[in-house]
Write a protein that holds these residues in place. Structure first.
Motif, PDB file in Angstrom:
ATOM      1  N   ALA A 111       0.830  -1.205   0.000  1.00 24.20           N
ATOM      2  CA  ALA A 111       0.000   0.000   0.000  1.00 24.20           C
ATOM      3  C   ALA A 111       0.862   1.252   0.000  1.00 24.20           C
ATOM      4  O   ALA A 111       0.598   2.208  -0.737  1.00 24.20           O
ATOM      5  CB  ALA A 111      -0.938  -0.009   1.205  1.00 24.20           C
ATOM      6  N   GLY A 112       1.904   1.257   0.837  1.00 22.56           N
ATOM      7  CA  GLY A 112       2.753   2.438   0.924  1.00 22.56           C
ATOM      8  C   GLY A 112       3.502   2.746  -0.354  1.00 22.56           C
ATOM      9  O   GLY A 112       3.685   3.910  -0.715  1.00 22.56           O
ATOM     10  N   SER A 113       3.926   1.713  -1.061  1.00 18.98           N
ATOM     11  CA  SER A 113       4.698   1.905  -2.297  1.00 18.98           C
ATOM     12  C   SER A 113       3.801   2.133  -3.507  1.00 18.98           C
ATOM     13  O   SER A 113       4.271   2.594  -4.555  1.00 18.98           O
ATOM     14  CB  SER A 113       5.588   0.690  -2.551  1.00 18.98           C
ATOM     15  OG  SER A 113       4.811  -0.481  -2.782  1.00 18.98           O
ATOM     16  N   GLY A 114       2.533   1.784  -3.389  1.00 15.92           N
ATOM     17  CA  GLY A 114       1.621   1.900  -4.535  1.00 15.92           C
ATOM     18  C   GLY A 114       1.866   0.838  -5.583  1.00 15.92           C
ATOM     19  O   GLY A 114       1.622   1.052  -6.780  1.00 15.92           O
ATOM     20  N   ALA A 115       2.327  -0.347  -5.165  1.00 19.95           N
ATOM     21  CA  ALA A 115       2.649  -1.411  -6.123  1.00 19.95           C
ATOM     22  C   ALA A 115       1.400  -1.876  -6.866  1.00 19.95           C
ATOM     23  O   ALA A 115       0.325  -2.025  -6.281  1.00 19.95           O
ATOM     24  CB  ALA A 115       3.302  -2.580  -5.391  1.00 19.95           C
ATOM     25  N   SER A 116       1.573  -2.117  -8.161  1.00 19.36           N
ATOM     26  CA  SER A 116       0.478  -2.652  -8.965  1.00 19.36           C
ATOM     27  C   SER A 116       0.708  -4.107  -9.359  1.00 19.36           C
ATOM     28  O   SER A 116      -0.227  -4.803  -9.762  1.00 19.36           O
ATOM     29  CB  SER A 116       0.294  -1.817 -10.237  1.00 19.36           C
ATOM     30  OG  SER A 116       1.486  -1.816 -11.011  1.00 19.36           O
ATOM     31  N   VAL A 117       1.957  -4.572  -9.255  1.00 11.32           N
ATOM     32  CA  VAL A 117       2.310  -5.957  -9.576  1.00 11.32           C
ATOM     33  C   VAL A 117       3.163  -6.500  -8.438  1.00 11.32           C
ATOM     34  O   VAL A 117       4.020  -5.800  -7.900  1.00 11.32           O
ATOM     35  CB  VAL A 117       3.087  -6.049 -10.907  1.00 11.32           C
ATOM     36  CG1 VAL A 117       3.528  -7.484 -11.182  1.00 11.32           C
ATOM     37  CG2 VAL A 117       2.240  -5.527 -12.068  1.00 11.32           C
ATOM     38  N   LEU A 118       2.924  -7.759  -8.073  1.00  9.55           N
ATOM     39  CA  LEU A 118       3.685  -8.419  -7.010  1.00  9.55           C
ATOM     40  C   LEU A 118       4.247  -9.726  -7.547  1.00  9.55           C
ATOM     41  O   LEU A 118       3.504 -10.568  -8.051  1.00  9.55           O
ATOM     42  CB  LEU A 118       2.779  -8.686  -5.799  1.00  9.55           C
ATOM     43  CG  LEU A 118       3.339  -9.578  -4.683  1.00  9.55           C
ATOM     44  CD1 LEU A 118       4.586  -8.965  -4.067  1.00  9.55           C
ATOM     45  CD2 LEU A 118       2.271  -9.825  -3.612  1.00  9.55           C
ATOM     46  N   ALA A 119       5.554  -9.895  -7.456  1.00 11.24           N
ATOM     47  CA  ALA A 119       6.208 -11.147  -7.831  1.00 11.24           C
ATOM     48  C   ALA A 119       6.638 -11.867  -6.576  1.00 11.24           C
ATOM     49  O   ALA A 119       7.240 -11.268  -5.682  1.00 11.24           O
ATOM     50  CB  ALA A 119       7.414 -10.871  -8.727  1.00 11.24           C
ATOM     51  N   THR A 120       6.323 -13.169  -6.489  1.00  9.40           N
ATOM     52  CA  THR A 120       6.641 -13.923  -5.295  1.00  9.40           C
ATOM     53  C   THR A 120       6.924 -15.375  -5.658  1.00  9.40           C
ATOM     54  O   THR A 120       6.998 -15.731  -6.844  1.00  9.40           O
ATOM     55  CB  THR A 120       5.484 -13.820  -4.273  1.00  9.40           C
ATOM     56  OG1 THR A 120       5.894 -14.366  -3.030  1.00  9.40           O
ATOM     57  CG2 THR A 120       4.237 -14.536  -4.762  1.00  9.40           C
ATOM     58  N   VAL A 121       7.104 -16.219  -4.640  1.00 11.85           N
ATOM     59  CA  VAL A 121       7.383 -17.635  -4.854  1.00 11.85           C
ATOM     60  C   VAL A 121       6.190 -18.459  -4.392  1.00 11.85           C
ATOM     61  O   VAL A 121       5.350 -17.998  -3.612  1.00 11.85           O
ATOM     62  CB  VAL A 121       8.657 -18.072  -4.110  1.00 11.85           C
ATOM     63  CG1 VAL A 121       9.888 -17.490  -4.779  1.00 11.85           C
ATOM     64  CG2 VAL A 121       8.612 -17.656  -2.642  1.00 11.85           C
ATOM     65  N   SER A 122       6.128 -19.704  -4.869  1.00 12.51           N
ATOM     66  CA  SER A 122       4.960 -20.547  -4.649  1.00 12.51           C
ATOM     67  C   SER A 122       4.524 -20.663  -3.190  1.00 12.51           C
ATOM     68  O   SER A 122       3.330 -20.552  -2.900  1.00 12.51           O
ATOM     69  CB  SER A 122       5.225 -21.939  -5.238  1.00 12.51           C
ATOM     70  OG  SER A 122       4.092 -22.755  -5.111  1.00 12.51           O
ATOM     71  N   PRO A 123       5.448 -20.873  -2.220  1.00 13.18           N
ATOM     72  CA  PRO A 123       4.984 -21.007  -0.827  1.00 13.18           C
ATOM     73  C   PRO A 123       4.305 -19.767  -0.266  1.00 13.18           C
ATOM     74  O   PRO A 123       3.597 -19.859   0.743  1.00 13.18           O
ATOM     75  CB  PRO A 123       6.287 -21.312  -0.063  1.00 13.18           C
ATOM     76  CG  PRO A 123       7.217 -21.882  -1.082  1.00 13.18           C
ATOM     77  CD  PRO A 123       6.893 -21.148  -2.341  1.00 13.18           C
ATOM     78  N   LEU A 124       4.514 -18.615  -0.900  1.00 15.55           N
ATOM     79  CA  LEU A 124       3.952 -17.371  -0.386  1.00 15.55           C
ATOM     80  C   LEU A 124       2.742 -16.895  -1.178  1.00 15.55           C
ATOM     81  O   LEU A 124       2.215 -15.818  -0.913  1.00 15.55           O
ATOM     82  CB  LEU A 124       5.022 -16.271  -0.398  1.00 15.55           C
ATOM     83  CG  LEU A 124       6.285 -16.542   0.419  1.00 15.55           C
ATOM     84  CD1 LEU A 124       7.287 -15.399   0.244  1.00 15.55           C
ATOM     85  CD2 LEU A 124       5.940 -16.733   1.885  1.00 15.55           C
TER      86      LEU A 124
END
Length: 543
Positions: A111-124
């Protein structure tokens, strides 16, 4: 007059980080760019460049463009580089997030960064999708070979695998990104307060790559082990950006594992190692170091927190074939303001000399007067690596950055007559004992020399007679057979008392299993103070 760098000159900015890596990759071809430590898989520079282009194209096709923010919530892995540089090539901004964060903490940074896309790994993925839906993130990209868990695929909402993202031809034109555009948005508490987004431009990043590179002088003959996490400025710059812009091979570690740490140094013949102080202590004293061939190490650099002179000497003694030194800086200085030299390291206890293109002042925090050699005051820094400012926080920016570009670091230190910079402690962490100033870092460095102490932290607690007194939290070193054995707090306090002035004596010792630290090794002093205050409270009466 300010102190200035004596490492020569470097060109400031006027480029983008992804273009800097592209240019190096074009000359490196099939030479290894990155190695996955656990599996041994290798990605060449040519493949890395292709994946960066494909990530940029895939993001652009999905509406990600200039000024958009991509968050990376993942441990150190090879895909970190391709996704981060690809997002920058598409014109976007990257904010790295600690993979140990809870869903609430993740949502806060999204929310603070205003991210529109999130990249993560399967466990998360499950937590990522939940936080994304609560913060306006429109899409979650899952890294790794598997492409995500079954639940996420079944839901299908805002979910895409990295394989699907890069499945196109990768020929979307590179975005026109000016060097003064924000490229990286790490989070830092600065000198005070809650974490804030630090706006680092391409010019900041490129300047820092050239500055750090002038001291470390990495080449295609080097290999480095990425111990510091990529979401942290030390990991991103020193273990990823600088090596890739230099043609160096980066070996990744998703989490710190001591046996694997020594095994990877030996197997990959690591030449340059950048680690936080707790790892320096392991290099100096852990018996596993003697059971591996670590003779490839040519330079060992400590950063993230002050390192005592004796511990630095101990590492240098155990690795006489390597230059050993310290570097110093902040997230707000794009990792560095001072640095060691590849051949000389640094004077024990010193954080090195001022970087090229950088000016450094020591200022009396009470009067604002500039101080001379060997006079202790607040360190101020100015240079092309100094941040643009804090995201959406002009008030906080004005508190730390003046109109002339001087950054008030909040660190207390001095410069000796030879230009070596010494950082003593954070000004706000100083303990006032009967009006005398006591630097916790000085006592922590001393405790690290005790044969039974594996780690230690010192904080001040209120005292009716003295105002404050220093107390220590201590982690004991394993004795023979793996047990910690018995320890005497009084013996440790007496040992310290023999070596310091009366007002610096430690008044209490509490034995703990772990000292709270950030992934870069920086002490979480506020958390420790609260723990010590709770431990000092009398237990409630029963009945």
């Amino acid at each position: 007059m300010p102190w200035v760098g004596d490492h020569g000159t470097v060109e400031a900015g006027r480029a983008t980080l992804h273009r800097l890596v592209f240019e190096r990759a074009a000359r490196m071809g099939d030479r290894p760019a990155m190695v996955d430590g656990p599996s041994g898989r290798v990605v060449s520079y040519a493949t890395l460049a292709s994946r960066v282009e494909r990530v940029a194209a895939g993001l652009s096709e999905r509406g990600f463009g200039v000024g958009d923010v991509l968050a990376l919530w993942a441990p150190n892995m090879m895909q970190w580089a391709g996704v981060a540089l690809g997002a920058m090539a598409a014109g976007g901004v990257v904010t790295g997030i600690n993979p140990a964060y809870t869903e609430r903490e993740l949502a806060g940074q999204l929310a603070g960064s205003g991210a529109s896309v999130l990249a993560t790994v399967s466990p998360l993925v499950s937590a990522a999708l939940s936080a994304a839906s609560a913060t306006g993130v429109r899409e979650v990209i899952v890294l790794g070979e598997g492409g995500g868990d079954a639940r996420a695929e079944a839901e299908g909402s805002g979910f895409i695998s990295i394989a699907d993202l890069i499945s196109g031809d990768g020929h979307t034109p590179e975005a026109d990104v000016p060097p003064d555009a924000t490229a990286l948005l790490p989070y830092s508490s600065g000198t005070t307060g809650l974490p804030k987004g630090v706006m680092l431009t391409h010019s900041n990043l490129v300047s820092s790559v050239r500055q750090v590179g002038s001291g470390l002088r990495m080449t295609q003959e080097d290999t480095t082990l990425a111990v510091a996490p990529f979401f942290h400025i030390m990991g991103f710059m020193v273990s990823l950006a600088v090596p890739l812009a230099s043609g160096t091979t980066v070996v990744t570690m998703p989490r710190f594992d001591l046996p694997q740490f020594f095994e990877l140094i030996e197997r990959h013949r690591v030449t340059v190692l950048a680690v936080p102080p707790p790892v320096m202590a392991l290099l100096a004293r852990h018996p596993l170091a003697d059971s591996h061939d670590l003779s490839s190490l040519e330079m060992i650099v400590s950063g993230g927190a002050p390192l005592g002179a004796e511990l630095q000497r101990a590492v240098a003694s155990r690795f006489p074939h390597a230059a050993v030194g310290q570097a110093w800086g902040m997230t707000e200085t794009t990792v560095g303001a001072t640095m060691p030299d590849r051949k000389r390291g640094t004077k024990p206890g010193s954080v090195g000399r001022v970087m090229p293109g950088t000016e450094l002042r020591v200022v009396d925090p009470d009067t604002g007067r500039d101080l001379g050699a060997n006079e202790r005051g607040e360190i101020w820094v100015k240079g092309p690596q100094v941040m643009k400012g804090y995201l959406n926080r002009p008030d906080a920016t004005a508190e730390i950055l003046d109109e002339d570009g001087w950054l008030r670091t909040g660190d207390l230190g001095h410069v000796d007559e030879d230009g070596n910079v010494f950082v003593v402690d954070r000004i706000k962490d100083l303990i006032k004992v009967s009006a005398y100033q006591v630097a916790p870092a000085e006592l922590e460095a001393l405790l690290a020399e005790h044969p039974r102490v594996a780690d230690a932290a010192v904080v001040g607690l209120p005292d009716e007679r003295h105002g404050e007194v220093p107390i220590a939290a201590v982690v004991l070193r394993e004795a023979e057979g793996g047990a910690t054995g018995e320890a005497d707090a009084g013996e440790i306090m007496a040992w310290v008392a023999e070596r310091v002035a009366p007002h610096k004596r430690i008044r209490a010792v509490r034995f703990v299993d772990e000292i709270p630290r950030t992934p870069s090794g920086k002490l979480l002093r506020r958390l420790l103070v609260e723990q010590e205050r709770q431990a000092a409270r009398p237990a409630p009466e029963k009945g």
